[in-house]
Design a protein around this motif. Structure first.
Motif, PDB file in Angstrom:
ATOM      1  N   SER A  23       0.854  -1.180   0.000  1.00 14.57           N
ATOM      2  CA  SER A  23       0.000   0.000   0.000  1.00 14.57           C
ATOM      3  C   SER A  23       0.888   1.228   0.000  1.00 14.57           C
ATOM      4  CB  SER A  23      -0.899  -0.009   1.244  1.00 14.57           C
ATOM      5  OG  SER A  23      -1.406   1.276   1.502  1.00 14.57           O
ATOM      6  N   VAL A  24       0.515   2.245  -0.774  1.00 16.29           N
ATOM      7  CA  VAL A  24       1.376   3.431  -0.866  1.00 16.29           C
ATOM      8  C   VAL A  24       1.091   4.447   0.220  1.00 16.29           C
ATOM      9  CG1 VAL A  24       1.588   3.146  -3.365  1.00 16.29           C
ATOM     10  CG2 VAL A  24      -0.157   4.711  -2.449  1.00 16.29           C
ATOM     11  N   ASP A  25       0.006   4.255   1.002  1.00 14.45           N
ATOM     12  CA  ASP A  25      -0.407   5.294   1.945  1.00 14.45           C
ATOM     13  C   ASP A  25      -0.712   4.760   3.339  1.00 14.45           C
ATOM     14  OD1 ASP A  25      -2.641   3.886   1.113  1.00 14.45           O
ATOM     15  OD2 ASP A  25      -3.951   5.632   1.032  1.00 14.45           O
ATOM     16  N   SER A  26      -0.149   3.615   3.692  1.00 17.01           N
ATOM     17  CA  SER A  26      -0.373   3.061   5.032  1.00 17.01           C
ATOM     18  C   SER A  26       0.898   3.174   5.855  1.00 17.01           C
ATOM     19  CB  SER A  26      -0.813   1.596   4.943  1.00 17.01           C
ATOM     20  OG  SER A  26       0.202   0.819   4.340  1.00 17.01           O
ATOM     21  N   SER A  27       0.777   2.902   7.161  1.00 16.31           N
ATOM     22  CA  SER A  27       1.941   2.928   8.045  1.00 16.31           C
ATOM     23  C   SER A  27       1.831   1.786   9.032  1.00 16.31           C
ATOM     24  CB  SER A  27       2.030   4.266   8.793  1.00 16.31           C
ATOM     25  OG  SER A  27       0.896   4.460   9.604  1.00 16.31           O
ATOM     26  N   GLY A  28       2.869   1.624   9.864  1.00 16.65           N
ATOM     27  CA  GLY A  28       2.848   0.561  10.857  1.00 16.65           C
ATOM     28  C   GLY A  28       2.927  -0.822  10.249  1.00 16.65           C
ATOM     29  N   SER A  29       3.515  -0.956   9.060  1.00 14.44           N
ATOM     30  CA  SER A  29       3.691  -2.220   8.347  1.00 14.44           C
ATOM     31  C   SER A  29       2.376  -2.809   7.843  1.00 14.44           C
ATOM     32  CB  SER A  29       4.409  -3.265   9.221  1.00 14.44           C
ATOM     33  OG  SER A  29       5.652  -2.795   9.661  1.00 14.44           O
ATOM     34  N   ARG A  30       1.289  -2.036   7.911  1.00 12.49           N
ATOM     35  CA  ARG A  30       0.017  -2.505   7.372  1.00 12.49           C
ATOM     36  C   ARG A  30       0.021  -2.380   5.850  1.00 12.49           C
ATOM     37  NH1 ARG A  30      -1.943   0.226  12.269  1.00 12.49           N
ATOM     38  NH2 ARG A  30      -1.636   2.166  11.125  1.00 12.49           N
ATOM     39  N   GLY A  31      -0.675  -3.309   5.207  1.00  9.68           N
ATOM     40  CA  GLY A  31      -0.801  -3.252   3.761  1.00  9.68           C
ATOM     41  C   GLY A  31       0.458  -3.614   3.014  1.00  9.68           C
ATOM     42  N   ILE A  32       1.337  -4.360   3.647  1.00  9.29           N
ATOM     43  CA  ILE A  32       2.590  -4.779   3.023  1.00  9.29           C
ATOM     44  C   ILE A  32       2.720  -6.293   3.183  1.00  9.29           C
ATOM     45  CG2 ILE A  32       5.101  -4.566   3.016  1.00  9.29           C
ATOM     46  CD1 ILE A  32       4.770  -1.822   4.321  1.00  9.29           C
ATOM     47  N   THR A  33       2.962  -6.992   2.076  1.00 11.53           N
ATOM     48  CA  THR A  33       3.092  -8.447   2.160  1.00 11.53           C
ATOM     49  C   THR A  33       4.039  -8.962   1.085  1.00 11.53           C
ATOM     50  OG1 THR A  33       1.830 -10.518   2.314  1.00 11.53           O
ATOM     51  CG2 THR A  33       1.104  -8.937   0.647  1.00 11.53           C
ATOM     52  N   THR A  53      -5.660   0.544   2.098  1.00 11.10           N
ATOM     53  CA  THR A  53      -5.306   1.726   1.322  1.00 11.10           C
ATOM     54  C   THR A  53      -6.559   2.502   0.943  1.00 11.10           C
ATOM     55  OG1 THR A  53      -4.105   2.537  -0.627  1.00 11.10           O
ATOM     56  CG2 THR A  53      -5.389   0.529  -0.917  1.00 11.10           C
ATOM     57  N   ARG A  54      -6.373   3.789   0.710  1.00  7.80           N
ATOM     58  CA  ARG A  54      -7.460   4.627   0.208  1.00  7.80           C
ATOM     59  C   ARG A  54      -7.264   4.928  -1.280  1.00  7.80           C
ATOM     60  NH1 ARG A  54      -5.737   6.486   5.020  1.00  7.80           N
ATOM     61  NH2 ARG A  54      -4.359   8.035   4.053  1.00  7.80           N
ATOM     62  N   LYS A  55      -6.227   4.367  -1.867  1.00  2.00           N
ATOM     63  CA  LYS A  55      -5.901   4.632  -3.268  1.00  2.00           C
ATOM     64  C   LYS A  55      -6.461   3.538  -4.176  1.00  2.00           C
ATOM     65  CE  LYS A  55      -3.109   8.162  -2.259  1.00  2.00           C
ATOM     66  NZ  LYS A  55      -3.354   9.550  -2.684  1.00  2.00           N
ATOM     67  N   ASP A  56      -6.480   3.825  -5.485  1.00  2.00           N
ATOM     68  CA  ASP A  56      -6.921   2.816  -6.450  1.00  2.00           C
ATOM     69  C   ASP A  56      -5.729   2.131  -7.120  1.00  2.00           C
ATOM     70  OD1 ASP A  56      -5.977   4.844  -8.067  1.00  2.00           O
ATOM     71  OD2 ASP A  56      -7.819   5.097  -9.238  1.00  2.00           O
ATOM     72  N   TYR A  57      -4.558   2.366  -6.575  1.00  2.00           N
ATOM     73  CA  TYR A  57      -3.346   1.743  -7.087  1.00  2.00           C
ATOM     74  C   TYR A  57      -2.455   1.324  -5.921  1.00  2.00           C
ATOM     75  CZ  TYR A  57      -1.316   6.349  -6.121  1.00  2.00           C
ATOM     76  OH  TYR A  57      -0.905   7.512  -5.506  1.00  2.00           O
ATOM     77  N   PHE A  58      -1.459   0.513  -6.225  1.00  2.00           N
ATOM     78  CA  PHE A  58      -0.508   0.083  -5.197  1.00  2.00           C
ATOM     79  C   PHE A  58       0.855  -0.105  -5.836  1.00  2.00           C
ATOM     80  CE2 PHE A  58      -2.166  -3.723  -7.075  1.00  2.00           C
ATOM     81  CZ  PHE A  58      -1.205  -4.710  -6.956  1.00  2.00           C
TER      82      PHE A  58
END
Length: 393
Positions: free
Chosen positions: A145-155, A174-179
């Motif tokens: 995810s391009v707009d998250s923090s705390g290691s969320r949205g990353i795999t 994420t709140r975006k339509d891309y990653f």
């Protein structure tokens, strides 16, 4: 009395609020409603979402604040940039903030300025042929995810068969339509704390990381100094300075994540704020100053006047975590008084619900130790952890 607006009321903002109070500042704390410990410490509270930059700017103008700041989170950095620009306050600019909270913009800037980083692609969730879009990238990959923090949205992703589940996880964070899809650089993860004031990097402190390995590496502790060769340290510093320039960061703390591969530093990302997981304390102990105070002074437009007391003090920290979901039944620190046990902190009280550790916000406390040598600090850290008893049922 000067007014400081602090965005966030969570565990990582509490020391910032306490320091501001000690400095005689009027503290205005803004956060969404919740069981956050910072609310009780503030002079004034606004229950607003810190990503609502227009609303926060409206409040900041009404209160005629002298500064705005956060620590330990990227979520509200763009709001800080917006308020700083609109009110002429010290801090990172709105443009720099936008880069700092969008990993795609950040990576694009790194590529443009020649900062060493993993190869990457921007991918739409609706992309009908992702395999073609990422042609040229090699497994393993990181979906991010391009707009998250705390290691969320990353795999981490090791095969095409994992694409659908990985995309779904990122989409939920994420709140975006891309990653972002980037190559996973196999190497040694480490970080650095730094600070830029009036266009000049004041210090760069590389630190080692204790990492929890789940879907991706999650920092669960840190230590300094970090045993690197002088060549590697100079390379890391050069890459950090290049990244600061690329991102146009100024008048802010910096949290940097690196990967060391073949004695070369690859920049994962930089945040325009101080790191979480006891990194402000690590910096304060190591250099002998109150880092929170420096951060606050800069936000108020005052000279932070960095000085560095030698000998530098080795120190180490580690999160306290639960291995299951449940309710805290009891928590006891059995450690004897020891000047080198800097802090044992419990985030919750008996009766509170906690989660099995997966990402940084699942922490339930921390321990910080120091010593004459790093080995002393680390040995004491793990001895102290063994004497902390937390029962979760």
């Amino acid at each position: 009395m000067k007014k400081i607006m602090i965005l966030g009321a969570g565990i990582y903002q509490v020391p910032l609020i306490k320091t501001a109070k000690r400095m005689g500042l009027y503290t205005i704390v803004v956060s969404i409603p919740g069981n956050y410990p910072g609310f009780a410490l503030a002079d004034k509270v606004y229950y607003e979402n810190t990503v609502d930059d227009e609303k926060i700017l409206e409040i900041a103008r009404a209160e005629q604040i002298d500064g705005i700041v956060t620590t330990g989170t990227d979520v509200c950095v763009i709001t800080i940039g917006k308020v700083c620009d609109a009110m002429g306050l010290a801090g990172l600019s709105y443009e720099a903030a936008q880069i700092a909270v969008d990993k795609m913009l950040m990576k694009t800037k790194y590529e443009e300025y020649g900062v060493r980083t993993a190869r990457f692609r921007q991918v739409l969730f609706t992309d009908p042929d992702i395999k073609k879009t990422i042609e040229g990238l090699e497994f393993p990959l990181i979906f991010k995810s391009v707009d998250s923090s705390g290691s969320r949205g990353i795999t981490r992703v090791d095969s095409y068969e994992e694409f659908d589940s990985a995309m779904q996880y990122v989409k939920e964070n994420t709140r975006k339509d891309y990653f972002l899809i980037e190559e996973f650089v196999e190497g040694e993860e480490f970080g650095a704390q730094a600070f830029v004031y009036n266009g000049e990097v004041q210090f760069i402190l590389p630190h080692g990381d204790y990492v929890f390995h789940g879907d991706t590496g999650v920092p669960i502790g840190h230590f300094a100094p970090y045993n690197l060769s002088e060549d590697v340290i100079e390379d890391a510093k050069a890459q950090l300075r290049g990244a600061v320039k690329a991102m146009q960061l100024d008048n802010c703390a910096i949290n940097a994540d690196f990967i060391l591969k073949d004695n070369k530093t690859y920049v994962l990302e930089l945040g325009g704020r101080c790191g979480a997981t006891c990194l402000a304390e690590l910096t304060s102990i190591y250099y002998g100053f109150d880092y929170y105070e420096k951060i606050l002074k800069t936000a108020l437009g005052e000279d932070p006047a960095f000085t560095f007391d030698k000998p530098f003090v080795p120190n180490a920290s580690h999160l306290l975590m639960s291995d299951k979901d449940g309710i805290i039944k009891s928590q006891t620190d059995h450690n004897e008084p020891n000047d080198n046990i800097y802090e044992v902190e419990f985030d919750y009280q008996p009766g509170d619900e906690v989660h099995k550790f997966h990402v940084g916000p699942h922490r339930i406390g921390h321990i910080i130790t120091k010593g004459e040598t790093l080995e002393d600090a680390q040995k004491l850290l793990f001895e102290a952890m063994d004497k902390v008893e937390i029962v979760v049922e």
